[in-house]
Design an enzyme around this catalytic site. Structure first.
Site, PDB file in Angstrom:
ATOM      1  N   ASP A  35     -47.773-116.008 -40.004  1.00  0.00           N
ATOM      2  CA  ASP A  35     -48.678-116.736 -39.576  1.00  0.00           C
ATOM      3  C   ASP A  35     -50.105-116.079 -40.093  1.00  0.00           C
ATOM      4  O   ASP A  35     -50.016-114.755 -39.570  1.00  0.00           O
ATOM      5  CB  ASP A  35     -48.536-116.445 -38.049  1.00  0.00           C
ATOM      6  CG  ASP A  35     -49.517-117.778 -37.681  1.00  0.00           C
ATOM      7  OD1 ASP A  35     -49.375-119.192 -37.225  1.00  0.00           O
ATOM      8  OD2 ASP A  35     -50.701-117.628 -38.036  1.00  0.00           O
ATOM      9  N   ASN A  91     -45.098-126.330 -30.846  1.00  0.00           N
ATOM     10  CA  ASN A  91     -46.023-126.788 -30.328  1.00  0.00           C
ATOM     11  C   ASN A  91     -45.965-128.921 -30.959  1.00  0.00           C
ATOM     12  O   ASN A  91     -46.066-128.352 -31.809  1.00  0.00           O
ATOM     13  CB  ASN A  91     -47.758-126.911 -31.551  1.00  0.00           C
ATOM     14  CG  ASN A  91     -48.099-124.617 -30.328  1.00  0.00           C
ATOM     15  OD1 ASN A  91     -47.818-124.970 -28.823  1.00  0.00           O
ATOM     16  ND2 ASN A  91     -48.343-124.622 -30.862  1.00  0.00           N
ATOM     17  N   GLY A 131     -51.476-128.458 -29.270  1.00  0.00           N
ATOM     18  CA  GLY A 131     -52.988-127.926 -30.539  1.00  0.00           C
ATOM     19  C   GLY A 131     -51.562-127.476 -31.758  1.00  0.00           C
ATOM     20  O   GLY A 131     -52.191-126.500 -32.760  1.00  0.00           O
ATOM     21  N   SER A 146     -51.344-128.512 -35.067  1.00  0.00           N
ATOM     22  CA  SER A 146     -52.457-128.268 -36.566  1.00  0.00           C
ATOM     23  C   SER A 146     -52.015-128.225 -37.554  1.00  0.00           C
ATOM     24  O   SER A 146     -52.884-128.916 -38.085  1.00  0.00           O
ATOM     25  CB  SER A 146     -54.008-127.016 -36.216  1.00  0.00           C
ATOM     26  OG  SER A 146     -52.565-125.709 -36.694  1.00  0.00           O
ATOM     27  N   HIS A 148     -42.488-126.348 -36.343  1.00  0.00           N
ATOM     28  CA  HIS A 148     -43.099-124.578 -37.152  1.00  0.00           C
ATOM     29  C   HIS A 148     -42.386-124.219 -35.775  1.00  0.00           C
ATOM     30  O   HIS A 148     -43.084-124.768 -34.919  1.00  0.00           O
ATOM     31  CB  HIS A 148     -44.194-124.716 -37.802  1.00  0.00           C
ATOM     32  CG  HIS A 148     -45.284-125.057 -36.885  1.00  0.00           C
ATOM     33  ND1 HIS A 148     -45.931-126.020 -37.575  1.00  0.00           N
ATOM     34  CD2 HIS A 148     -46.353-124.092 -36.109  1.00  0.00           C
ATOM     35  CE1 HIS A 148     -46.605-126.581 -36.651  1.00  0.00           C
ATOM     36  NE2 HIS A 148     -46.884-125.060 -36.187  1.00  0.00           N
ATOM     37  N   HIS A 203     -43.062-120.875 -34.001  1.00  0.00           N
ATOM     38  CA  HIS A 203     -43.355-119.003 -33.425  1.00  0.00           C
ATOM     39  C   HIS A 203     -42.820-118.702 -33.269  1.00  0.00           C
ATOM     40  O   HIS A 203     -42.053-119.144 -32.536  1.00  0.00           O
ATOM     41  CB  HIS A 203     -45.481-119.801 -33.118  1.00  0.00           C
ATOM     42  CG  HIS A 203     -45.948-120.648 -33.364  1.00  0.00           C
ATOM     43  ND1 HIS A 203     -46.871-120.127 -33.829  1.00  0.00           N
ATOM     44  CD2 HIS A 203     -46.025-121.764 -33.444  1.00  0.00           C
ATOM     45  CE1 HIS A 203     -48.553-121.134 -34.293  1.00  0.00           C
ATOM     46  NE2 HIS A 203     -46.828-122.291 -33.749  1.00  0.00           N
TER      47      HIS A 203
END
Ligand code: DGP
Length: 112
Positions: free
Chosen positions: A28, A85, A91, A93, A98, A100
């Site tokens: 990231d 997310n 959140g 974006s 994806h 994390h």
């Protein structure tokens, strides 16, 4: 085309840690933990709520590879968190699914 599609196409650089036919994993750019890696499907599924029954293979593959990547990053003993997310309140974006992988520090629960 999202920023993640551009990373898949090698149009923009990323620190890639794993790749196969179905997924790509890279560090990231704005790490929120000492280890912060994103696992994405090569197929653009915008977000988990828009995944389809046909996507079950790639979704399962993402989880299996996330575990392997976390172990390879040395997080097996200390632990790690997997986060997806979905939508504004969470959140999200980048509208390309994806996962994390975050680890290397102690984390609070529930998340903020
Ligand atoms: P989310 O908030 O769940 O949508 O997370 C998106 C993540 O993507 C965020 O932690 C920062 C990361 N990110 C955004 N743009 C780039 C990029 O161009 N390269 C890399 N490596 N990561 C990016």
């Amino acid at each position: 085309m999202t920023i993640f599609d551009k990373i898949i196409a090698r149009q923009i650089p990323a620190n890639i840690v794993y790749e196969d036919d179905l997924v790509l994993a890279f560090k990231d750019v704005k790490p929120a933990a000492p280890t912060h890696i994103l696992v994405i499907p090569k197929k653009c599924i915008p977000r988990i709520a828009e995944a389809q029954p046909d996507d079950h293979k790639v979704l399962g593959h993402m989880l299996l590879k996330a575990g392997e990547i976390a172990k390879k990053a040395g997080l097996e003993q200390s632990g790690f968190r997997l986060v997806i997310n979905n939508g504004p309140d969470a959140g999200e974006s980048v509208p390309h699914l994806h996962l994390h992988i975050m680890g290397g520090r102690s984390m609070a629960w529930p998340p903020g």
